[in-house]
Each structure stands twice: as C-alpha cells, then as structure tokens.
Design an enzyme around this catalytic site. Sequence first.
Site, PDB file in Angstrom:
ATOM      1  N   GLY A   1      26.071 103.025  14.895  1.00  0.00           N
ATOM      2  CA  GLY A   1      26.134 102.923  16.076  1.00  0.00           C
ATOM      3  C   GLY A   1      27.001 101.539  16.473  1.00  0.00           C
ATOM      4  O   GLY A   1      27.389 101.351  17.620  1.00  0.00           O
ATOM      5  N   LYS A   2      27.020 100.652  15.390  1.00  0.00           N
ATOM      6  CA  LYS A   2      27.882  99.558  15.757  1.00  0.00           C
ATOM      7  C   LYS A   2      29.187  99.568  16.131  1.00  0.00           C
ATOM      8  O   LYS A   2      29.761  98.881  17.005  1.00  0.00           O
ATOM      9  CB  LYS A   2      27.624  98.467  14.654  1.00  0.00           C
ATOM     10  N   ASP A  64      26.592  90.918   9.368  1.00  0.00           N
ATOM     11  CA  ASP A  64      25.369  91.178   8.216  1.00  0.00           C
ATOM     12  C   ASP A  64      23.879  90.869   9.011  1.00  0.00           C
ATOM     13  O   ASP A  64      23.562  89.781   9.276  1.00  0.00           O
ATOM     14  CB  ASP A  64      25.425  90.030   7.268  1.00  0.00           C
TER      15      ASP A  64
END
Length: 74
Positions: A1-2, A64
């Site tokens: 979804g990022k 990250d």
Amino acid sequence: GKIRELQALCAEAGIAVASLADVGVVESAAEDALEVFDTFAANARAKAAYFAARLPGRCVLAEDSGLVVDALDG
C-alpha cells in the site's frame, strides 16, 4: 500500500511514482544485505543508494519502516 499512498500524495504535484517492479527491477537476495544498520534511516539510505545505482537518471526514494516491539526488547 505504500506505493499507492505515495502515488496519491505526489499526483497533486504532478510527480509520477513507480514501484521497483514497474521499472523492471526484480527482487534479489542482495537486497537482504542492505538492512544491516542500527537505524531505520541508515537502512533507508543504503536501499536508496543501492537502487539509485541500478536506475541511473531516476530519482529514488526508499524507506525502512521497521517494527520495534518493546516486549521483545526492540
């Protein structure tokens, strides 16, 4: 979804966002060796540098967003 989140955010500014898969980068075992640093920021910098070297002429953004669990001692 990022990727979807970034695409939505950047679309307003007219910036197109593509995933690594979209630009033909195949996952490799070498990527596992990138997340060896003590901070999420340092790991993200290592990823960005690694992929920028493989995608000349492109802007590369890496993250990250690791998970820290206090009950598991981080």
